[in-house]
Structure formats: structure tokens, C-alpha cells
Design a protein around this motif. Structure first.
Motif, PDB file in Angstrom:
ATOM      1  N   ARG A 175       0.821  -1.198   0.000  1.00 16.07           N
ATOM      2  CA  ARG A 175       0.000   0.000   0.000  1.00 16.07           C
ATOM      3  C   ARG A 175       0.857   1.251   0.000  1.00 16.07           C
ATOM      4  NH1 ARG A 175      -5.379  -0.213   1.101  1.00 16.07           N
ATOM      5  NH2 ARG A 175      -5.509   1.631   2.423  1.00 16.07           N
TER       6      ARG A 175
ATOM      7  N   LYS B  98       0.067   7.431   1.123  1.00 22.16           N
ATOM      8  CA  LYS B  98      -1.008   8.359   1.428  1.00 22.16           C
ATOM      9  C   LYS B  98      -2.339   7.669   1.702  1.00 22.16           C
ATOM     10  CE  LYS B  98       0.725  12.592   0.498  1.00 22.16           C
ATOM     11  NZ  LYS B  98       1.906  12.270  -0.203  1.00 22.16           N
ATOM     12  N   LEU B  99      -2.394   6.372   1.530  1.00 26.34           N
ATOM     13  CA  LEU B  99      -3.675   5.686   1.660  1.00 26.34           C
ATOM     14  C   LEU B  99      -4.051   5.524   3.122  1.00 26.34           C
ATOM     15  CD1 LEU B  99      -3.130   2.948  -1.012  1.00 26.34           C
ATOM     16  CD2 LEU B  99      -4.104   5.192  -1.279  1.00 26.34           C
ATOM     17  N   CYS B 100      -5.311   5.177   3.345  1.00 27.96           N
ATOM     18  CA  CYS B 100      -5.764   5.085   4.725  1.00 27.96           C
ATOM     19  C   CYS B 100      -5.164   3.854   5.384  1.00 27.96           C
ATOM     20  CB  CYS B 100      -7.279   5.049   4.798  1.00 27.96           C
ATOM     21  SG  CYS B 100      -8.009   3.520   4.268  1.00 27.96           S
TER      22      CYS B 100
END
Lengths: 160, 858
Positions: free
Chosen positions: A42, A45-47
Motif C-alpha cells: 500500500r 497516502k492511503l488510509c
């Protein structure tokens, strides 16, 4: 409840695992493998939440380590993030600017600290000071016991 | 000292393992260490057991088997010193899990340690128990833990409380014992104890209804007070996180209040104020604050809140949704799904934002948003939402396309109000993501198209256009092939053009081109190729000029290595060459599947349908007419039903030939001249049986061919069963299939009566006659009564007619069934005298006649 806690390095090496639900050896290995591949790929910046097999995996990256906790669907994900941060801060205070090497060579101490924070997959203590105090007290006991053992065997060795 | 015992310290071993460059090297080091540890264990070497277990734990984390160390852990736990116990318990928790029987051996040590004077040892024991105890151990040691709940030391108290949680989870029956100690925990001041206590109460509520009531009565006040204190407390350095005092305790208490207030109006009212206070006072610029707000909103949604409070909650969610932080947005989407049941209007207001989230770069957010959108769709917003989603489908990621496609298809199916919109959207979806569309979805599309005769021309043209652009989507190709096969003439002759359509000319050869390109394209799969072949056969009948070219194409596949294609090619080639006369009726328009039956059957057993359809394709039955069109096949109805149904509407005078049907059953279709049905009318037998309404060739009945009244269960696959059934009927040599052609029993200038016949194979004397009455005059008949008289050796049983009103000019008809038993079957033929009475504009009329032209053999 938190089902398990995993610490993995950026290369996928396992630094710490703690299981609060019954997982067989094979299931543990599978879980680690699957979650590693999900999390390590991942972007930054992703959650911080990933859904995995009906559970939610909450993770956060600190330097080269990923701290990941797997919780039920109805748990508060933001709170788990706070718990992870709580753990990291206590480790930091204990080791003094903790880095991954500290956790590799002193893994048993990391486990002791984790055991003062979580039991049965639930939070135990919200005060960093108290946790630090408890760990310090137990470390002192170990030191004292070692010192005594050292002196006794010295005595025995001397008498022999 | 044993020369082989490991002198290396833990640190050195770890260094050595990390220095290994290859996996093989690492294995060698680990093996050496394990051997040393094993020998040390067998030597009962006390000094190094501490170090050995630590090494074992590290090796275990690397993934190697370490069960030989389990007993060593037990020994360490049993020893007297604190360091040994500490590492022993740690090893226990790491190397064992609750399913191992070895764990039971620890019970005694645990019991002793739980009563130890050293509080840290008690702590160790509680920790180990709380993390890995099994149900038996829980039961054994529960009394000890209960006792420890009441000690004064907060450290022990909180550990005992969490340990009790585990006990309750493993053995719910013990919950009542922990009820009252739990409530007393809530009066403590120590935050650690409070957190553990609140968590224990929450778990008690989950497990036991009584505990829940008990807590609700006694503890609600106390909980609210706790929350008030920490909410209003000044800065407390020990518990402060991001300016909030002990957010963990906030969250736990809110959760417990939610459980207590759920379904209970009084409690909900009581906690309204504090919830409002927390919701409005908490700052939300840091994660801790947001976590509290999240929990607060969850609680408001979970209890019987006032509308003011609910509005507050929805506002918070709205703020979350527009937050830039991905975590917050994720959490908001989650909450909104629950909020829909509470206040769906408010959630609808955020629809645009949610749609934006479907397109987010974060996969977790996309998934949540898509689920939420699906819950939000209703009749009013279905169209714009679908448009948005389809637009996004074009640019979405591969791994998301599957989910997105299935959701879009469900929305389209559930909310389509007009067929045209449905067909349009499905064509778009198929062109964009046909490869992700499930089979039952495009099956449904085909059923819908076949049920909408006025849209068939439009559908086939849209599909043709779409095919030109996106021929790599398999489902699109399959639907297009089927439609071109079925409705080819509509495509070429521009039948049923709607106003919105642009003019387009498609020649017959264009259509055949499409099929040929599919057939020969390298990536087409067997199913599609089979469908191409059958579509080509249909076209060779619908487009007579192209028949030669079609034949050529089919012939190229006679030598195909795939059995299915080879079989079809040979058989179809045969039909084209030698059976011109029956060809057109063989590939008649497909009888329409009744949509409502289809949908209900599909809802019940969609998977079963698809598998039977697939297995049908592979059936090596003797019947050559495997018209696979992807339509889901309902349960096969027996032969008799089919014949019963069929003979009502289309009474066409035909010449007889029973042998012709037999030919169809023979594999290989030997050219038997007794199939000598020189005229097209010979095919009408089959037409009768299939009761096909739309005639491509002329029909002697004044039917206008518009009524494809859906006959339930008359899917084309029935043809297979039909022929199978006939094959088994004709099993003994001489017996022909008992099919008798229908006759025009009586015809005058004002009335026409046709009879058609069915017989049961095992009852040769019994015949069922279906009479159809048609009004040839221009005035309607009322009070229509039919009477018949038969000779003495025949018995007649009349069923009631379906109506006694006969509209004029053949616009409707009356049908009546009667059963005749010929006791002298085979010796004397049937004969009948009939009398028809009716009223025309209130005048009575009477017609009589005699019927002598019954076919022989009745």
C-alpha cells in the motif's frame, strides 16, 4: 477485541507476533503472509485500514517497521491507531529513541512491555508512566535475582 | 560441563543468524543452536535454561519448529525465581497455544502463582492466563481470579479484570459470578482499573442479559459521572493525549453507554446531555479527538436518541466525509452505512461526495463507498447514479472492476423501470466490462430482449454497433451473436426503428461477417464458437441469399478438432444441404421465456440453472437440435405438457408424416425419402408441437403473428426433451409416435372449427381432442354452446369451454377439450355429429354438421 499484533519490517521479516485468539501454526503463517502482502504494497497516502477475511487490519508505519493489529469489524479503528501509538511511545521511552535493532536484539523485553499494555486483546493501562514504572520494577527484580545468583554460585565455586 | 552445550549468548546467536547471507546458511546455524539447546535441556542444565528459552523464542519467530522446548517452559514456570518465571511464562505464551494439551499441566503452577505473595508474580500468572487459557483452565481458576478482583493493588486488579474477560468469553456461564465485582470496579479512581472494569462490564453485557439489566440499573449514573469528570478535567499530564484526558477511557465508557442505552428509552434520555456535551466539546484536529467523536456518533446512532442529537451526529459525519485525511473519510463512510437506517434523507444529501469517494485512489475507501452507494440507490436517483458509475467503470482499476460491475448490474436490474433503459445500460456495461459480467446477468438480458418485441430491432442494432467497438468483451460478443442469429432480419431490414436511432444500413453480408469474424478469431472460446455456428444456421434460413456463404463457413468446421464444433458443423451442414424444407421451421424464432417465472426460478437457484445449461451443452444426446442460446433453462417439463399446450392456437392443416420425426432422432440424419414432405406444410407438425407463434412463412390461419404469448416453461431446450421423449416413445418397432394431424372439422361462412388430437401411447383407444372455434363473420357471438353426438361404440366426455363469447373476424377464439374413447379402436373409425348454438345481436342461431374426416387410427 484485538485478535493479534504483528510487527513486520519493510522487507517482510517478522519482528514480533502476539496472538490473542486461537490460531494454529499454519494459520498463523498464512495470516502473516497474507497481511504482509496486503500492507507492504500500500502506498503512503492511503488510509491505514485494510479489510481482510472479515476482520479489519489497522496498521501504521514507524520508520522501517509496520505495526499491525487485527480487530473485529465493529471496533473503533481510530482508537486502535491510538493504541499502536501508545505502544510505540512506551517502547521509545524505554529504549530511548527505539530503532528496529533494539527490537531485534531485545525482543523479549518488547514482549514484556506489550504484556503490560494488552491482555486478552484489550487495553490494560492508558498511562505511560505507570507502565514504565511497572517494567522498571520488574527489571530491578531480575537484576537483583541475578546478582544474588551470581554471588551464591561464586560462593559455591569458592568452596569447591 | 557438556562440551556441546551452547556457550553463545542470546545476542551472539542473533548476530550470527543475521549475518547469514543465504537461507541454507541460516538453517545450518539454527540447526546447530537447536541441537545445543536440546542437549542442554536433556542435561537438565539449570544455568542456561533462561537463555535457552530466549533463543528458542527467537528461533520460533523465524518460523522453525520448537516443540521440544515446551516442557522446558513448564519447568521454568515451576521454579522459584522471578526471572525464570518471567521468561517461562513468556515462552509459554509464545510457543504454546490453547489447543495444546501440555497447557493443562501448567494449571497447578498457575494456581500457586496466583496466590503468591510477590505481586509481580501474580501479575505474570494473570497475564498468561488472560492470554492463552483454555476453557477447562478458565473453569478451574475462575474462583482465584474472582478473589483477586477484590485486592487492593490496582495493578493486580486491572489484570484480574482483563483475565476475567477471557474467562467469560471462554465460559459464558461464569458470567454471573463476575457481575457484582465488576460493578464495584467502576467506583475506582485508578484509570487502568477503570478501563479494565468498563471493558469487563461491556463484555458482561454482551454475554448475559441479566448482567446487562443489573448494570443498567446500578451503574449508569456512575458511568456518566466518570465521563463528565474526564471531559471537564483540567490538564492531567499523566493521561493526556493531544490535549484530551485519557481518550481511551472516554471511548470505553461511550461504548458501554451505548450497550446500556440500546433499546432502552430511559437510559437513552439520561445520557443525552453528556453525549451532546462530548460531541460538541471535543476537538477534532487530532486523531484522538476524532476517535472520541467517532465513538460518540456510533453511540448516538445506537441508542434511542433525540432528533437534535441525531442531527448533531449527522453533521459530524458530514464534516468527517469532507476531511482530507483518508482515515477519517473511511470511518465516515463506515458510519454512514449504519446511519442510513436511522435517517436516510440526510445521507442522501451527501450522495455526490460519496460518489467522489468511489473514484478515490485508495482501495479501502473505494470499496466502502461502493457499498454505501449501493445502499443509497432508490427509484429517483437510480438513473444518474448508474450513469456516474458506468462512466467510472471505464477508468477503474482491474481489481475493482469485478466488484463495480456486479454492483452496477444489480442496480440496473433492480431499478430499471423501462426496458429500453435497461437494455441501453446493459449494452454499455457489457461493452466496458463484459469480461467481468456474470453469466446469469447476460442471460437475464437475453430473456428481457426476447420479451420485448418492439425493442428487438433496436437491441440488435445497438449490439451490432457496440460489437464494432469492443469485440474483446466475451459476454458482449455472445449476446450479440445470439441476437444477430435470432433477429438478423430486423437488423438488415431496419425493423422497428425508434426515433432516437441514427439511420444505419447493415447488409446481410455484414451480419454474416460479424459471425464469421467471431468464429475465426483466435481468442474466441468454444461456447462462443458454438453459438456462432447456430446463429449462422439461423441466418441461412433468414437470409436465403447468403445461404451459400453460410454453408461454406460451416463446412470449414466439419474437420474441427473440438467435438462440439465438429458435431454441430456436420449436422448443420446436413440440414442446409438436405433438409431445406424443414430448415426454416427448425430455426424459427425462439419461444419466449416467461420473465416472471424466469426471475423467480433464477432467484431460487441461479447456480443450478447455469450448471444445467452448461451440462446441456455437453450432452451427447442423439437429438441434433442443441439450440444453446444461453437462456437459463427452467426445469424440463414432460412431453405431454408440451403437446397439450401447443395444440390450442395454431390449428394448421398439414399433411402427415410421422417418419420425419424419427429421422430427426437418428444420429446422422440419413436421407429417408419417406420424410417426403414436399411442402412447407410438413414442417408444421414441428411448429405445432413447439406452438411457435410468429410465422416467418405464411400461415393459413388469420393470425397476425404478434402474439408471442409467453408460454411458461416452453424454452427451446424443450426441443431436446421433446425429441428424447419421442425417441423413447417409439421404442418398440412398429409403433409410430402417436401424432395425428389436426383437421378442420367444420367450416361455414360464419364459423370454423378445427380439431387437433393427442393420444397417450399406452391408451390407444383414448384420444383427446382440442377443438378451436373461430368466428368468421363480422359480428361477435355470445352464449356460444357446442354439442356433439357420437355412435354407440364411442364414449365422449366434454370439458367446459374456456368462454362462450366469440369475438368477430377471428380476433379471438374459444377452445374446448373433449375426450373420446373408441371401444372399437382399430376396427371402426371415429365419426361425430355436432351442433353449435349461439346468439348474434340477440338472435339465436344454430349450425349443425357431421364430421367424417377424422384421421385414421383414432
Amino acid at each position: 477485541m484485538i485478535h493479534f499484533v504483528i510487527l513486520i519490517s519493510r522487507q517482510g521479516k517478522v519482528r514480533l507476533t502476539k496472538w490473542y485468539s486461537p490460531y494454529q501454526q499454519k494459520e498463523r503463517a498464512t495470516a502473516i503472509r497474507e497481511l504482509s502482502s496486503l500492507i507492504l504494497t500500500r502506498g503512503p497516502k492511503l488510509c491505514n485500514f485494510v479489510e481482510w477475511k472479515g476482520y479489519k487490519a489497522v496498521y501504521r508505519r514507524y520508520a522501517s517497521l509496520y505495526f499491525c493489529m487485527c480487530v473485529d469489524q465493529d471496533d473503533n479503528e481510530l482508537e486502535i491507531l491510538e493504541i499502536i501509538h501508545h505502544f510505540v511511545e512506551i517502547l521509545d521511552r524505554y529504549f530511548g529513541s527505539v530503532c528496529e535493532l533494539d527490537l531485534i536484539f531485545n525482543f523479549h523485553k518488547a514482549y514484556y512491555i506489550l504484556d503490560e499494555i494488552l491482555i486478552a486483546g484489550e487495553l490494560q493501562e492508558s498511562s505511560k508512566k505507570i507502565v514504565a514504572r511497572l517494567i522498571a520494577a520488574q527489571d530491578t527484580m531480575v537484576e537483583t535475582a541475578k546478582a544474588e545468583a551470581g554471588s551464591v554460585s561464586n560462593m559455591i565455586a569458592q568452596t569447591m | 560441563m557438556n562440551p556441546f552445550s551452547s556457550g553463545t549468548r542470546l545476542r551472539d546467536m542473533i548476530k550470527a543468524i543475521r549475518a547469514c547471507k543465504t537461507a541454507a546458511e541460516e538453517r545450518a546455524v539454527v540447526r546447530k543452536e537447536c541441537a545445543a539447546i536440546r542437549s542442554s535441556i536433556s542435561e537438565n542444565d539449570q544455568d542456561y535454561s533462561h537463555r535457552n528459552i530466549a533463543k528458542l523464542m527467537f528461533i520460533h519467530m523465524l518460523g522453525y519448529p520448537t516443540h521440544f522446548g515446551q516442557m522446558e517452559c513448564l519447568k521454568l514456570i515451576a521454579s522459584a525465581g522471578f526471572p525464570e518465571k518471567r521468561i517461562g511464562y513468556l515462552g509459554l505464551m509464545l510457543l504454546l497455544d490453547e489447543r495444546q494439551e501440555v497447557l493443562m499441566l501448567v494449571t497447578n503452577s498457575l494456581k500457586q502463582d496466583l496466590g503468591h505473595t510477590n505481586q509481580y508474580i501474580v501479575g505474570l500468572a494473570l497475564c498468561a492466563l488472560g492470554n492463552i487459557c483454555s476453557a477447562e483452565m478458565a473453569r478451574d481458576l475462575a474462583p482465584e481470579v474472582e478473589r483477586l478482583l477484590l485486592t487492593r493493588d490496582p495493578n493486580i486488579k486491572k489484570k484480574a479484570a482483563l483475565c476475567s474477560i477471557r474467562i467469560i468469553r471462554k465460559v459464558p456461564d461464569l458470567a454471573e459470578n463476575f457481575s457484582s465485582p465488576a460493578t464495584s470496579l467502576l467506583k475506582e479512581k485508578h484509570h487502568g482499573v477503570l478501563i479494565a472494569g468498563v471493558q469487563l462490564c461491556t463484555d458482561l453485557c454482551k454475554v448475559s442479559e441479566d448482567a446487562s439489566n443489573h448494570l443498567r440499573k446500578n451503574c449508569t449514573e456512575g458511568l456518566v459521572r466518570i465521563l463528565k469528570d474526564i471531559c471537564n478535567s483540567p490538564y492531567a499530564p499523566e493521561y493526556d493525549i493531544a490535549g484530551i484526558t485519557d481518550p481511551f477511557l472516554h471511548i470505553r465508557v461511550l461504548r458501554l453507554l451505548r450497550m446500556l442505552g440500546h433499546g432502552d428509552a430511559d437510559t437513552s434520555e439520561y445520557i443525552n446531555d453528556i453525549l451532546a456535551q462530548v460531541a460538541s466539546k471535543t476537538e477534532s484536529n487530532k486523531n484522538a479527538g476524532n476517535a472520541i467523536l467517532y465513538e460518540c456518533v456510533e453511540t448516538i446512532m445506537g441508542i434511542e436518541a433525540t432528533s437534535g442529537l441525531r442531527v448533531l451526529a449527522i453533521n459530524i459525519l458530514g464534516r468527517f466525509l469532507s476531511n482530507r485525511d483518508n482515515n477519517i473519510r473511511y470511518v465516515a463512510l463506515n458510519m454512514l452505512m449504519k446511519a442510513i437506517s436511522v435517517d436516510s434523507q440526510a445521507v442522501q444529501r451527501h450522495r455526490t461526495t460519496i460518489l467522489e469517494c468511489v473514484k478515490d485512489s485508495d482501495a479501502s475507501i473505494r470499496k466502502r463507498a461502493l457499498e454505501l452507494v449501493f445502499l443509497l440507490v432508490n427509484d429517483t436517483n437510480a438513473k444518474p447514479l448508474t450513469k456516474e458509475l458506468i462512466d467510472y467503470l471505464e477508468v477503474s482499476d482491474q481489481d475493482f472492476k469485478g466488484d463495480l460491475t456486479s454492483k452496477i448490474c444489480s442496480i440496473i436490474e433492480k431499478f430499471s423501470q423501462e426496458k429500453k433503459w435497461y437494455i441501453d445500460q446493459m449494452v454499455k456495461v457489457l461493452s466496458l466490462a463484459g469480461n467481468y459480467v456474470k453469466d446469469n446477468v447476460w442471460h437475464a438480458l437475453i430473456v428481457a430482449i426476447s420479451n420485448a418485441p418492439d425493442l428487438q430491432g433496436y437491441s440488435v442494432r445497438s449490439l451490432y454497433k457496440a460489437f464494432q467497438l469492443s469485440s474483446e468483451q466475451v459476454s458482449l460478443v455472445q449476446v450479440t451473436i445470439w441476437c444477430i442469429g435470432e433477429y438478423g432480419e430486423m437488423l438488415v431490414n431496419n425493423v422497428g426503428v425508434l426515433q432516437v436511432e441514427e439511420p444505419m444500413t447493415v447488409t446481410e453480408s455484414d451480419a454474416v461477417d460479424v459471425l464469421e469474424s467471431c468464429l475465426t478469431h483466435h481468442s474466441t472460446d468454444i461456447t462462443t464458437q458454438s453459438m456462432c455456428l447456430i446463429a449462422l444456421l439461423k441466418l441461412s434460413s433468414r437470409f436465403p441469399p447468403s445461404s451459400g456463404r453460410v454453408k461454406e463457413i460451416i463446412t470449414t468446421h466439419i474437420g474441427s478438432v473440438v467435438l462440439e464444433l465438429q458435431q454441430r458443423a456436420i449436422e448443420f451442414n446436413s440440414i442446409i444441404q438436405r433438409h431445406q424444407n424443414i430448415k426454416s421451421s427448425l430455426v424459427e424464432r425462439m419461444p419466449v421465456l416467461d420473465e416472471s417465472t424466469f426471475i423467480s426460478k433464477r432467484a431460487g437457484s441461479s447456480q443450478a440453472n447455469i450448471s444445467t445449461e452448461k451440462s446441456n451443452q455437453q450432452l451427447p444426446s442423439g437429438a441434433s437440435l442443441k439450440l444453446s442460446n444461453g437462456v437459463a433453462k427452467p426445469a424440463a417439463s414432460p412431453l405431454v405438457d408440451l403437446l397439450d399446450l401447443s395444440l390450442d392456437d395454431t390449428p394448421v392443416p398439414t399433411s402427415t408424416s410421422n417418419d420425419f420425426l424419427h429421422d430427426l432422432l437418428d444420429v446422422g440424419l440419413t436421407n429417408s425419402s419417406s420424410s417426403g414432405v414436399a411442402s412447407a406444410s410438413g414442417t408444421d407438425i414441428l411448429m405445432d408441437l413447439l406452438s411457435i407463434g410468429t410465422p416467418v412463412q405464411s400461415n393459413t390461419t388469420p393470425e397476425n403473428g404478434s402474439s408471442i404469448k409467453a408460454k411458461p416453461n416452453t424454452a427451446t431446450v424443450q426441443v431436446v426433451d421433446l425429441l428424447d421423449g419421442l425417441a423413447s416413445n417409439g421404442s418398440h418397432p412398429g409403433a409410430q409416435s402417436p401424432v395425428h394431424p389436426s383437421i378442420t372439422a367444420y367450416q361455414s361462412s360464419t364459423l370454423k372449427i378445427t380439431f387437433s388430437f393427442t393420444k397417450q401411447p399406452d391408451k390407444p383407444q383414448v384420444t383427446q381432442i382440442h377443438a378451436t372455434f373461430m368466428n368468421l363473420s363480422s359480428e361477435a357471438y355470445t352464449d356460444f354452446i357446442f354439442q356433439a353426438a357420437v355412435p354407440k361404440f364411442i364414449q365422449l366426455h366434454l370439458d367446459p369451454a374456456n368462454s362462450n363469447h366469440l369475438p368477430a373476424s377471428g380476433n379471438g377464439r374459444i377452445t374446448q377439450t373433449f375426450t373420446i374413447t373408441n371401444t372399437q379402436h382399430g376396427q371402426k373409425p371415429l365419426a361425430m355429429r355436432i351442433r353449435i348454438a349461439y346468439k348474434v345481436s340477440n338472435q339465436e342461431r344454430l349450425e349443425q354438421g357431421q364430421i367424417n374426416n377424422f384421421p385414421p387410427g383414432l
